[in-house]
Design a protein around this motif. Structure first.
Motif, PDB file in Angstrom:
ATOM      1  N   MET A   1       0.833  -1.170   0.000  1.00 28.85           N
ATOM      2  CA  MET A   1       0.000   0.000   0.000  1.00 28.85           C
ATOM      3  C   MET A   1       0.878   1.234   0.000  1.00 28.85           C
ATOM      4  O   MET A   1       1.908   1.257   0.625  1.00 28.85           O
ATOM      5  CB  MET A   1      -0.911   0.011   1.211  1.00 28.85           C
ATOM      6  CG  MET A   1      -1.889  -1.128   1.160  1.00 28.85           C
ATOM      7  SD  MET A   1      -2.646  -1.357   2.757  1.00 28.85           S
ATOM      8  CE  MET A   1      -2.641  -3.122   2.786  1.00 28.85           C
ATOM      9  N   ASN A   2       0.411   2.258  -0.635  1.00 26.05           N
ATOM     10  CA  ASN A   2       1.246   3.427  -0.826  1.00 26.05           C
ATOM     11  C   ASN A   2       0.543   4.663  -0.313  1.00 26.05           C
ATOM     12  O   ASN A   2      -0.670   4.708  -0.205  1.00 26.05           O
ATOM     13  CB  ASN A   2       1.556   3.570  -2.310  1.00 26.05           C
ATOM     14  CG  ASN A   2       2.738   4.459  -2.546  1.00 26.05           C
ATOM     15  OD1 ASN A   2       3.434   4.853  -1.632  1.00 26.05           O
ATOM     16  ND2 ASN A   2       2.963   4.775  -3.806  1.00 26.05           N
ATOM     17  N   GLU A   3       1.305   5.670  -0.006  1.00 21.66           N
ATOM     18  CA  GLU A   3       0.847   6.954   0.491  1.00 21.66           C
ATOM     19  C   GLU A   3      -0.080   6.740   1.668  1.00 21.66           C
ATOM     20  O   GLU A   3       0.175   5.949   2.554  1.00 21.66           O
ATOM     21  CB  GLU A   3       0.182   7.748  -0.641  1.00 21.66           C
ATOM     22  CG  GLU A   3       1.164   8.053  -1.757  1.00 21.66           C
ATOM     23  CD  GLU A   3       0.563   8.883  -2.856  1.00 21.66           C
ATOM     24  OE1 GLU A   3      -0.580   9.315  -2.727  1.00 21.66           O
ATOM     25  OE2 GLU A   3       1.245   9.100  -3.848  1.00 21.66           O
ATOM     26  N   ALA A   4      -1.215   7.492   1.723  1.00 21.45           N
ATOM     27  CA  ALA A   4      -2.089   7.377   2.891  1.00 21.45           C
ATOM     28  C   ALA A   4      -3.393   6.705   2.516  1.00 21.45           C
ATOM     29  O   ALA A   4      -4.457   7.091   2.940  1.00 21.45           O
ATOM     30  CB  ALA A   4      -2.357   8.751   3.473  1.00 21.45           C
ATOM     31  N   GLN A   5      -3.289   5.638   1.704  1.00 20.14           N
ATOM     32  CA  GLN A   5      -4.502   5.039   1.161  1.00 20.14           C
ATOM     33  C   GLN A   5      -5.465   4.635   2.252  1.00 20.14           C
ATOM     34  O   GLN A   5      -6.623   5.046   2.276  1.00 20.14           O
ATOM     35  CB  GLN A   5      -4.170   3.782   0.328  1.00 20.14           C
ATOM     36  CG  GLN A   5      -3.127   4.006  -0.723  1.00 20.14           C
ATOM     37  CD  GLN A   5      -1.765   3.705  -0.183  1.00 20.14           C
ATOM     38  OE1 GLN A   5      -1.469   3.917   0.974  1.00 20.14           O
ATOM     39  NE2 GLN A   5      -0.899   3.205  -1.028  1.00 20.14           N
ATOM     40  N   LEU A   6      -4.972   3.767   3.160  1.00 16.80           N
ATOM     41  CA  LEU A   6      -5.840   3.286   4.209  1.00 16.80           C
ATOM     42  C   LEU A   6      -6.125   4.381   5.220  1.00 16.80           C
ATOM     43  O   LEU A   6      -7.164   4.389   5.863  1.00 16.80           O
ATOM     44  CB  LEU A   6      -5.192   2.085   4.900  1.00 16.80           C
ATOM     45  CG  LEU A   6      -4.937   0.897   3.979  1.00 16.80           C
ATOM     46  CD1 LEU A   6      -4.231  -0.202   4.748  1.00 16.80           C
ATOM     47  CD2 LEU A   6      -6.220   0.374   3.376  1.00 16.80           C
ATOM     48  N   GLY A   7      -5.196   5.302   5.351  1.00 15.40           N
ATOM     49  CA  GLY A   7      -5.389   6.366   6.317  1.00 15.40           C
ATOM     50  C   GLY A   7      -6.465   7.350   5.920  1.00 15.40           C
ATOM     51  O   GLY A   7      -6.910   8.146   6.739  1.00 15.40           O
ATOM     52  N   ARG A   8      -6.905   7.325   4.685  1.00 18.55           N
ATOM     53  CA  ARG A   8      -7.909   8.274   4.234  1.00 18.55           C
ATOM     54  C   ARG A   8      -9.308   7.679   4.241  1.00 18.55           C
ATOM     55  O   ARG A   8     -10.240   8.247   3.705  1.00 18.55           O
ATOM     56  CB  ARG A   8      -7.554   8.775   2.833  1.00 18.55           C
ATOM     57  CG  ARG A   8      -6.254   9.582   2.855  1.00 18.55           C
ATOM     58  CD  ARG A   8      -5.827  10.008   1.480  1.00 18.55           C
ATOM     59  NE  ARG A   8      -4.546  10.704   1.546  1.00 18.55           N
ATOM     60  CZ  ARG A   8      -3.854  11.054   0.477  1.00 18.55           C
ATOM     61  NH1 ARG A   8      -4.298  10.789  -0.721  1.00 18.55           N
ATOM     62  NH2 ARG A   8      -2.701  11.671   0.602  1.00 18.55           N
ATOM     63  N   ILE A   9      -9.456   6.518   4.854  1.00 21.67           N
ATOM     64  CA  ILE A   9     -10.781   5.945   5.017  1.00 21.67           C
ATOM     65  C   ILE A   9     -11.589   6.842   5.933  1.00 21.67           C
ATOM     66  O   ILE A   9     -11.141   7.210   7.001  1.00 21.67           O
ATOM     67  CB  ILE A   9     -10.702   4.529   5.616  1.00 21.67           C
ATOM     68  CG1 ILE A   9      -9.951   3.602   4.657  1.00 21.67           C
ATOM     69  CG2 ILE A   9     -12.083   3.984   5.903  1.00 21.67           C
ATOM     70  CD1 ILE A   9      -9.711   2.240   5.228  1.00 21.67           C
ATOM     71  N   SER A  10     -12.776   7.198   5.532  1.00 19.81           N
ATOM     72  CA  SER A  10     -13.593   8.087   6.354  1.00 19.81           C
ATOM     73  C   SER A  10     -14.445   7.257   7.300  1.00 19.81           C
ATOM     74  O   SER A  10     -15.544   6.841   6.966  1.00 19.81           O
ATOM     75  CB  SER A  10     -14.491   8.946   5.453  1.00 19.81           C
ATOM     76  OG  SER A  10     -15.328   9.756   6.222  1.00 19.81           O
TER      77      SER A  10
ATOM     78  N   HIS B   1       6.862   3.966   0.335  1.00 21.79           N
ATOM     79  CA  HIS B   1       5.917   2.877   0.095  1.00 21.79           C
ATOM     80  C   HIS B   1       5.747   2.016   1.337  1.00 21.79           C
ATOM     81  O   HIS B   1       4.616   1.711   1.761  1.00 21.79           O
ATOM     82  CB  HIS B   1       6.419   2.041  -1.085  1.00 21.79           C
ATOM     83  CG  HIS B   1       5.620   0.808  -1.343  1.00 21.79           C
ATOM     84  ND1 HIS B   1       4.366   0.835  -1.910  1.00 21.79           N
ATOM     85  CD2 HIS B   1       5.904  -0.502  -1.117  1.00 21.79           C
ATOM     86  CE1 HIS B   1       3.908  -0.400  -2.021  1.00 21.79           C
ATOM     87  NE2 HIS B   1       4.816  -1.226  -1.543  1.00 21.79           N
ATOM     88  N   GLN B   2       6.828   1.620   1.959  1.00 20.81           N
ATOM     89  CA  GLN B   2       6.758   0.707   3.094  1.00 20.81           C
ATOM     90  C   GLN B   2       6.201   1.393   4.339  1.00 20.81           C
ATOM     91  O   GLN B   2       5.362   0.823   5.050  1.00 20.81           O
ATOM     92  CB  GLN B   2       8.141   0.127   3.380  1.00 20.81           C
ATOM     93  CG  GLN B   2       8.658  -0.781   2.273  1.00 20.81           C
ATOM     94  CD  GLN B   2       9.956  -1.475   2.633  1.00 20.81           C
ATOM     95  OE1 GLN B   2      10.230  -1.722   3.796  1.00 20.81           O
ATOM     96  NE2 GLN B   2      10.769  -1.791   1.641  1.00 20.81           N
ATOM     97  N   LEU B   3       6.652   2.606   4.625  1.00 22.86           N
ATOM     98  CA  LEU B   3       6.200   3.263   5.843  1.00 22.86           C
ATOM     99  C   LEU B   3       4.733   3.656   5.768  1.00 22.86           C
ATOM    100  O   LEU B   3       3.999   3.529   6.759  1.00 22.86           O
ATOM    101  CB  LEU B   3       7.064   4.487   6.144  1.00 22.86           C
ATOM    102  CG  LEU B   3       8.240   4.226   7.089  1.00 22.86           C
ATOM    103  CD1 LEU B   3       9.263   3.299   6.447  1.00 22.86           C
ATOM    104  CD2 LEU B   3       8.900   5.527   7.527  1.00 22.86           C
ATOM    105  N   MET B   4       4.278   4.111   4.614  1.00 19.98           N
ATOM    106  CA  MET B   4       2.881   4.507   4.525  1.00 19.98           C
ATOM    107  C   MET B   4       1.956   3.300   4.522  1.00 19.98           C
ATOM    108  O   MET B   4       0.808   3.394   4.963  1.00 19.98           O
ATOM    109  CB  MET B   4       2.657   5.374   3.286  1.00 19.98           C
ATOM    110  CG  MET B   4       3.278   6.758   3.396  1.00 19.98           C
ATOM    111  SD  MET B   4       2.886   7.616   4.957  1.00 19.98           S
ATOM    112  CE  MET B   4       1.115   7.787   4.814  1.00 19.98           C
TER     113      MET B   4
END
Length: 395
Positions: free
Chosen positions: A1-10, A156-159
């Motif tokens: 997973m890259n960037e803030a994909q999962l982090g942008r779940i509302s 890529h890995q950290l996000m």
């Protein structure tokens, strides 16, 4: 997973939707029926043992610490090094080779993704192949291509780990407001900036301690030294803010930051400090890539696959880990394993044996093409706003 994909779940807007169990369409399986699932989200991605070992860093740290404190390397010069080499080969073929085809599976075989993304992802694959072909045609590009991919892999890995930590928070109803999420997000961004800045300012840190794909990785001093110092200070400040946020939330709301999420976050923050200097490439990019990032990705994608495919009737989500012991799981992992092995090993060997491409150049061409495609595709598939995708990730 890259960037803030999962982090942008509302999730704050509609937590009940995410807590609702996935529709269970009852395909054939050998799992016995159990009582109906609870409405609360299942707190693990697969199950406690698998998650703690393969998603939260549990299996990574013993390997990492043995190599860090003993100076062991992955070669055949002594028994300890042979053991580490064997562990590395297992991780490479079981997890690293397979985690990229898991992305392809999601794009082309997932009904929630295929109709939307198969065309742009296929076009991206053509572009990645063209980049690989350019490396074969102009071998001087090989080292630069690998260096760029190594730098990109940090983000890529950290996000990805940031997103996984958020999943555990949502699963345990540890909901953060925007400011709290921003603190956690910018702490991870600060870690990325610190690592990249240090790699581009510190010769020992920025040069591979081992040959990567059979080639020497050069040091690129393209940033001023002060930038690494500033990035370190910013990272330290963000870690303190994150710790303060956790304490404040506990005092005001009596909410404890979930242990699995804390393990994930602390692993991604601590690694750049304990893997500094000449050990960085071996201990972070090699061991960390195999035994933290790749296996973590397979935990998430296999869970997504099992739930999207549909769990058996009357089987609760808490039993999803038992899907690992079924033919469904065996077929899935066998497919991604053999596709990954073919792409990462047999394709470059074929270029070398059949067309006379130097082995290091062939490995570099495939490595750059595969990772370029994987990084960008991940940016597509984990940013979907479809509520069903959100529910499959968190339920």
């Amino acid at each position: 997973m890259n960037e803030a994909q999962l982090g942008r779940i509302s999730v704050n807007a509609e937590p009940d939707l995410l807590a609702t169990p996935v529709s269970q369409s009852a395909p054939a399986t050998d799992l016995p029926p159990t009582p109906e699932a609870k409405t609360d989200p299942y707190p693990w991605i697969l199950n406690p043992v698998v998650d703690l070992l393969f998603a939260c860093g549990g299996i990574f740290w013993p390997i990492f610490l043995v190599m860090h404190f003993t100076g062991a390397k992955m070669d055949t010069t002594n028994n300890l090094n042979i053991s580490m080499f064997f562990i590395g080969v297992i991780g490479l073929h079981l997890f690293s080779d397979g985690h990229q085809p898991a992305t392809l599976w999601r794009v082309y075989l997932s009904k929630s993704t295929r109709e939307v993304l198969w065309k742009p992802v296929t076009a991206l694959a053509a572009a990645a192949v063209a980049v690989g072909a350019a490396i074969v045609a102009f071998p001087a590009f090989a080292v630069a291509g690998v260096k760029i991919i190594i730098l990109a892999s940090i983000q890529h890995q950290l996000m990805q780990s940031y997103g996984v930590a958020l999943i555990y928070c949502y699963k345990r109803r540890y909901y953060m407001n925007k400011m709290e999420r921003d603190i956690m997000y910018w702490m991870v961004q600060a870690a990325i900036a610190f690592i990249v800045a240090t790699m581009l300012t510190n010769k020992e840190f920025g040069t591979a301690s081992v040959k990567w794909l059979g080639m020497e990785i050069p040091y690129w001093q393209v940033l001023p030294q002060w930038l690494a110092t500033v990035s370190l200070v910013v990272l330290q400040v963000m870690v303190l803010l994150f710790a303060g946020m956790i304490v404040r939330k506990y005092i005001k709301e009596k909410r404890i930051f979930p242990l699995p999420a804390l393990m994930v976050v602390m692993t991604l923050i601590i690694m750049p400090f304990v893997a500094g200097g000449s050990a960085f490439t071996m201990l972070w990019l090699w061991v960390g890539s195999l035994w933290f990032h790749s296996c973590q990705y397979l935990v998430v994608t296999s869970s997504f696959y099992f739930k999207e495919r549909g769990l058996p009737e009357n089987v609760s989500l808490s039993q999803i880990g038992r899907m690992l012991m079924t033919w469904v799981s065996l077929r899935y992992f066998a497919t991604v394993f053999f596709v990954g092995l073919a792409l990462a090993f047999f394709v470059p060997m074929g270029l070398h044996q059949l067309f006379g491409v130097p082995q290091t150049v062939a490995l570099a061409a495939v490595y750059v093409a595969m990772n370029m495609h994987h990084f960008i595709t991940d940016g597509f598939i984990w940013k979907l706003r479809d509520p069903k995708v959100q529910k499959l990730l968190v339920a």
